[in-house]
Structure formats: structure tokens, C-alpha cells
Design a protein around this motif. Structure first.
Motif, PDB file in Angstrom:
ATOM      1  N   MET A  11       0.864  -1.176   0.000  1.00 33.67           N
ATOM      2  CA  MET A  11       0.000   0.000   0.000  1.00 33.67           C
ATOM      3  C   MET A  11       0.897   1.222   0.000  1.00 33.67           C
ATOM      4  SD  MET A  11      -2.826  -0.627   2.966  1.00 33.67           S
ATOM      5  CE  MET A  11      -4.285  -1.579   2.691  1.00 33.67           C
ATOM      6  N   THR A  12       0.612   2.199  -0.856  1.00 31.23           N
ATOM      7  CA  THR A  12       1.364   3.450  -0.811  1.00 31.23           C
ATOM      8  C   THR A  12       0.406   4.619  -0.626  1.00 31.23           C
ATOM      9  OG1 THR A  12       1.364   3.714  -3.227  1.00 31.23           O
ATOM     10  CG2 THR A  12       3.274   2.594  -2.230  1.00 31.23           C
ATOM     11  N   PHE A  13       0.945   5.659  -0.023  1.00 33.77           N
ATOM     12  CA  PHE A  13       0.229   6.898   0.271  1.00 33.77           C
ATOM     13  C   PHE A  13       1.204   8.038   0.032  1.00 33.77           C
ATOM     14  CE2 PHE A  13      -1.085   3.396   2.904  1.00 33.77           C
ATOM     15  CZ  PHE A  13      -2.457   3.386   2.779  1.00 33.77           C
ATOM     16  N   ASP A  14       0.743   9.279   0.073  1.00 29.55           N
ATOM     17  CA  ASP A  14       1.681  10.381  -0.149  1.00 29.55           C
ATOM     18  C   ASP A  14       2.700  10.485   0.987  1.00 29.55           C
ATOM     19  OD1 ASP A  14       0.158  11.538   1.877  1.00 29.55           O
ATOM     20  OD2 ASP A  14      -0.442  13.279   0.702  1.00 29.55           O
ATOM     21  N   TRP A  15       2.442   9.859   2.122  1.00 33.87           N
ATOM     22  CA  TRP A  15       3.346   9.929   3.273  1.00 33.87           C
ATOM     23  C   TRP A  15       4.277   8.727   3.405  1.00 33.87           C
ATOM     24  CZ3 TRP A  15       2.546   5.753   6.264  1.00 33.87           C
ATOM     25  CH2 TRP A  15       1.261   5.182   6.276  1.00 33.87           C
ATOM     26  N   GLY A  16       3.999   7.616   2.686  1.00 34.46           N
ATOM     27  CA  GLY A  16       4.852   6.431   2.835  1.00 34.46           C
ATOM     28  C   GLY A  16       4.193   5.177   2.304  1.00 34.46           C
ATOM     29  N   SER A  17       4.581   4.031   2.878  1.00 39.14           N
ATOM     30  CA  SER A  17       4.090   2.747   2.377  1.00 39.14           C
ATOM     31  C   SER A  17       3.924   1.743   3.511  1.00 39.14           C
ATOM     32  CB  SER A  17       5.054   2.197   1.318  1.00 39.14           C
ATOM     33  OG  SER A  17       6.341   2.027   1.862  1.00 39.14           O
ATOM     34  N   ILE A  18       3.131   0.699   3.213  1.00 36.99           N
ATOM     35  CA  ILE A  18       2.861  -0.356   4.183  1.00 36.99           C
ATOM     36  C   ILE A  18       2.826  -1.696   3.469  1.00 36.99           C
ATOM     37  CG2 ILE A  18       1.274  -1.270   5.921  1.00 36.99           C
ATOM     38  CD1 ILE A  18      -0.023   1.509   6.071  1.00 36.99           C
ATOM     39  N   LYS A  19       3.418  -2.694   4.105  1.00 35.51           N
ATOM     40  CA  LYS A  19       3.272  -4.092   3.694  1.00 35.51           C
ATOM     41  C   LYS A  19       2.659  -4.829   4.873  1.00 35.51           C
ATOM     42  CE  LYS A  19       6.479  -5.228   0.046  1.00 35.51           C
ATOM     43  NZ  LYS A  19       5.552  -5.876  -0.860  1.00 35.51           N
ATOM     44  N   TRP A  20       1.448  -5.351   4.687  1.00 33.43           N
ATOM     45  CA  TRP A  20       0.794  -6.135   5.730  1.00 33.43           C
ATOM     46  C   TRP A  20       1.163  -7.595   5.522  1.00 33.43           C
ATOM     47  CZ3 TRP A  20      -0.456  -3.206   9.435  1.00 33.43           C
ATOM     48  CH2 TRP A  20      -1.015  -1.941   9.226  1.00 33.43           C
ATOM     49  N   PHE A  21       1.899  -8.174   6.453  1.00 33.99           N
ATOM     50  CA  PHE A  21       2.367  -9.559   6.342  1.00 33.99           C
ATOM     51  C   PHE A  21       1.348 -10.557   6.875  1.00 33.99           C
ATOM     52  CE2 PHE A  21       6.319  -7.009   6.828  1.00 33.99           C
ATOM     53  CZ  PHE A  21       6.723  -7.123   5.516  1.00 33.99           C
ATOM     54  N   VAL A  22       0.626 -10.161   7.916  1.00 39.19           N
ATOM     55  CA  VAL A  22      -0.406 -11.020   8.490  1.00 39.19           C
ATOM     56  C   VAL A  22      -1.668 -10.186   8.643  1.00 39.19           C
ATOM     57  CG1 VAL A  22      -1.121 -12.368  10.500  1.00 39.19           C
ATOM     58  CG2 VAL A  22       1.270 -12.437   9.746  1.00 39.19           C
ATOM     59  N   THR A  23      -2.754 -10.665   8.054  1.00 41.81           N
ATOM     60  CA  THR A  23      -4.064 -10.037   8.221  1.00 41.81           C
ATOM     61  C   THR A  23      -5.099 -11.153   8.282  1.00 41.81           C
ATOM     62  OG1 THR A  23      -4.572  -9.871   5.860  1.00 41.81           O
ATOM     63  CG2 THR A  23      -3.376  -8.020   6.845  1.00 41.81           C
ATOM     64  N   PRO A  24      -6.217 -10.907   8.949  1.00 41.99           N
ATOM     65  CA  PRO A  24      -7.263 -11.919   8.968  1.00 41.99           C
ATOM     66  C   PRO A  24      -7.801 -12.265   7.576  1.00 41.99           C
ATOM     67  CG  PRO A  24      -7.621 -10.360  10.738  1.00 41.99           C
ATOM     68  CD  PRO A  24      -6.515  -9.803   9.874  1.00 41.99           C
ATOM     69  N   SER A  25      -7.755 -11.312   6.648  1.00 41.91           N
ATOM     70  CA  SER A  25      -8.274 -11.586   5.300  1.00 41.91           C
ATOM     71  C   SER A  25      -7.289 -12.374   4.436  1.00 41.91           C
ATOM     72  CB  SER A  25      -8.658 -10.285   4.597  1.00 41.91           C
ATOM     73  OG  SER A  25      -7.525  -9.461   4.422  1.00 41.91           O
ATOM     74  N   ALA A  26      -6.006 -12.378   4.796  1.00 37.80           N
ATOM     75  CA  ALA A  26      -5.012 -13.068   3.974  1.00 37.80           C
ATOM     76  C   ALA A  26      -4.517 -14.380   4.576  1.00 37.80           C
ATOM     77  CB  ALA A  26      -3.818 -12.148   3.724  1.00 37.80           C
ATOM     78  N   ILE A  27      -4.557 -14.494   5.885  1.00 37.39           N
ATOM     79  CA  ILE A  27      -4.043 -15.683   6.572  1.00 37.39           C
ATOM     80  C   ILE A  27      -5.203 -16.376   7.294  1.00 37.39           C
ATOM     81  CG2 ILE A  27      -2.426 -16.568   8.295  1.00 37.39           C
ATOM     82  CD1 ILE A  27      -0.946 -15.236   5.996  1.00 37.39           C
ATOM     83  N   PRO A  28      -5.618 -17.535   6.840  1.00 31.50           N
ATOM     84  CA  PRO A  28      -6.729 -18.231   7.503  1.00 31.50           C
ATOM     85  C   PRO A  28      -6.455 -18.427   8.999  1.00 31.50           C
ATOM     86  CG  PRO A  28      -6.167 -19.322   5.445  1.00 31.50           C
ATOM     87  CD  PRO A  28      -5.090 -18.295   5.706  1.00 31.50           C
ATOM     88  N   GLY A  29      -7.414 -18.016   9.811  1.00 32.79           N
ATOM     89  CA  GLY A  29      -7.301 -18.182  11.257  1.00 32.79           C
ATOM     90  C   GLY A  29      -6.586 -17.062  11.976  1.00 32.79           C
ATOM     91  N   ALA A  30      -5.999 -16.098  11.259  1.00 33.33           N
ATOM     92  CA  ALA A  30      -5.281 -14.990  11.912  1.00 33.33           C
ATOM     93  C   ALA A  30      -6.280 -14.092  12.630  1.00 33.33           C
ATOM     94  CB  ALA A  30      -4.479 -14.185  10.900  1.00 33.33           C
ATOM     95  N   GLY A  31      -5.934 -13.718  13.859  1.00 29.65           N
ATOM     96  CA  GLY A  31      -6.802 -12.845  14.640  1.00 29.65           C
ATOM     97  C   GLY A  31      -6.258 -11.448  14.807  1.00 29.65           C
ATOM     98  N   SER A  32      -5.038 -11.225  14.329  1.00 30.04           N
ATOM     99  CA  SER A  32      -4.414  -9.904  14.446  1.00 30.04           C
ATOM    100  C   SER A  32      -3.794  -9.530  13.110  1.00 30.04           C
ATOM    101  CB  SER A  32      -3.364  -9.886  15.558  1.00 30.04           C
ATOM    102  OG  SER A  32      -2.341 -10.819  15.275  1.00 30.04           O
TER     103      SER A  32
END
Length: 135
Positions: A11-32
Motif C-alpha cells: 500500500m502506498t500513500f503520499d506519506w509512505g508505504s505499508i506491507k501487511w504480512f499477516v491479516t485476517p483476510s489473507a491468513i486463515p485463522g489470523a486474529g491480528s
């Protein structure tokens, strides 16, 4: 499960960037949610809150000014950790010439979806490199 930075979008924005390594939508069973955030020099994100999740920020490298709730802004630097209670307004501003690198978590996960509504949001597919240009 191993997750490599090249396997997740950026994800990029005018202020910087983010890489989400663990998310509930991407990792089955992830709660955080866990990701790396880079705040570009002289940039920061607007004051906001996460009504249903606490946030923890760990500073990998760099320095910034952090605001949490109605408290006075305070400096953060490499090795510092900031706890942001659910619902507390907060912001981070990098006033230095170096990139600020953070590890950020949301508990419970899912708050990262709200970022998709930001007007400057752009999603770069996994395996691609976002190109930065000076304004």
C-alpha cells in the motif's frame, strides 16, 4: 506459515508505504494484523483512530513525533514501543531526513481495510516495487 515481503502487495500513500504480512483476510485463522510501515522524511499521517482495535507501534529505525489521545506529542526512536488503546486518536510525523521504519500491529486484526478508503491510497501487486518520486 512463512510470509515473504515479495508475496504481499504494498500500500502506498503520499506519506509512505505499508506491507501487511499477516491479516485476517489473507491468513486463515489470523486474529491480528502485523505489518511494516515506512514513513517518508518530512511526512506523516493524519490524526485518526481505530475504534475497535488497539495498535502497537515498534520503531525499527528512524525518529518521529508521536501523538496519542489528548496527550502532548513526544519523540519516538529506534527501539521504542508505543501502545495506542482502541479508539484513541493518534498520529506519527517523521520530521527527519531519514525514512522511519515501524512494525505495526492491530488487535483484533482487520483495521488495515480502513486505509483502502484514503484518497491517496494506491495498491501495488505483490512482487512489484513502488517507485518514489520527489514532489
Amino acid at each position: 506459515m512463512l510470509v515473504s515481503p515479495s508475496q504481499v502487495p504494498t500500500m502506498t500513500f503520499d506519506w509512505g508505504s505499508i506491507k501487511w504480512f499477516v491479516t485476517p483476510s489473507a491468513i486463515p485463522g489470523a486474529g491480528s494484523t502485523l505489518g511494516e510501515v515506512i514513513v517518508n522524511p518530512g511526512r506523516g499521517h493524519a490524526r485518526h483512530n481505530h475504534p475497535n482495535a488497539e495498535e502497537i507501534i515498534y520503531v525499527i529505525s528512524g525518529e518521529a513525533t508521536q501523538m496519542v489521545g489528548d496527550g502532548e506529542p513526544f519523540p519516538i526512536r529506534e527501539g521504542d514501543t508505543v501502545h495506542i488503546p482502541a479508539g484513541a486518536f493518534h498520529s506519527t510525523f517523521n520530521s527527519t531526513w531519514r525514512p522511519l521504519r515501524l512494525i505495526v500491529t492491530y488487535t483484533p486484526g482487520g483495521e488495515e481495510k480502513a486505509l483502502e478508503g484514503a484518497p491517496d491510497y494506491c495498491l501495488h501487486e505483490a512482487g512489484t516495487v513502488a517507485e518514489w518520486r520527489q514532489a
